[in-house]
Scaffold this motif. Structure first.
Motif: not given
Length: 265
Positions: A182-183, A188-189, A212-213, A217-219
């Motif tokens: 989770g870290i 990185f998300s 990021p996926l 990325f979606p945001t």
């Protein structure tokens, strides 16, 4: 096969309504974090005017959109499957002619999403009315362009987490590994901080990771903040990581199932 999924949906949908306390705790966790992030970043932006070009409204819109994205791409396979390995109750599912993770665990996750979405929609609307952001950059074109990214993000997240969960075949308890995982997800998300605010080196590394996926990325697609080249790269990385995540999951499952013994049976 469709009849199997249909029956599993009926069972899991009915099961979700039995765990109202769990639903309440999830919703509380779901809304507290972004509210804290919004409060912190808007305070900084209001004092400084902006943070690397991001205004207070940008942060509010970013985290409100991410709430929706997170709801779509998140998974619960760790919580609804890991304990079955530990307690030995997986044995009953192994005698069925279907994969326990790609059927029952998957449908359980989708049923949980459907139920929580019913509750989270009015909460999201309330937060929007409370913070009063302007969604000027959000268009229907952006939303349609984001739909495949949401599906890819969910699949990659589900498969990677399933792989980590399957480590329970060797360790029985994988909670520590899941929390450790989770870290980098939070960093990185784009959950903790938008990636464009990270040091450039870290941002460049992050965009080639799967994280990021899940959210960033979606945001950014919905917000219309990505150039054409960045969109193409994001989708290419999504497809690559989807294949890699599936191969990883298949490898860990095929090796792990040979280690399984119904200790708790």
């Amino acid at each position: 096969m469709l009849n199997i999924y249909k029956r599993m949906w009926q069972v899991n949908w009915a099961e979700q309504w039995q765990y109202r306390a769990n639903l309440a705790m999830y919703i509380f966790y779901w809304i507290v974090q972004p509210i804290i992030y919004i409060a912190v970043w808007t305070s900084i932006a209001n004092v400084q005017g902006s943070v690397k070009g991001l205004t207070a409204n940008d942060f509010i819109v970013y985290y409100l959109i991410m709430l929706i994205v997170d709801q779509v791409t998140s998974e619960t396979v760790f919580y609804n499957f890991g304990w079955k390995i530990q307690e030995g109750t997986l044995s009953g599912e192994l005698i069925r002619p279907v994969h326990p993770i790609l059927t029952n665990a998957l449908v359980n996750t989708l049923a949980f999403k459907a139920l929580t979405t019913l509750v989270l929609i009015p909460i999201w609307i309330t937060l929007s009315l409370l913070f009063k952001p302007t969604f000027d950059t959000v268009t229907w074109t952006n939303i349609l362009l984001t739909l495949p990214a949401l599906v890819i993000g969910f699949i990659v997240n589900f498969l990677i987490t399933s792989s980590i969960t399957c480590l329970a075949f060797w360790t029985q308890r994988v909670w520590g590994l899941y929390r450790l995982y989770g870290i980098p997800v939070a960093l990185f998300s784009g959950q903790f901080v938008p990636l464009q605010l990270m040091p450039k080196v870290i941002e460049n590394i992050a965009v080639y990771s799967p994280f990021p996926l899940f959210k960033y990325f979606p945001t950014q697609l919905i917000l219309g903040n990505l150039a054409s080249g960045e969109i193409v790269r994001g989708y290419i990385m999504g497809l690559v990581w989807m294949v890699l995540a599936f191969l990883l999951f298949r490898f860990v499952w095929s090796r792990g199932i040979k280690q399984y013994s119904a200790v708790g049976a």
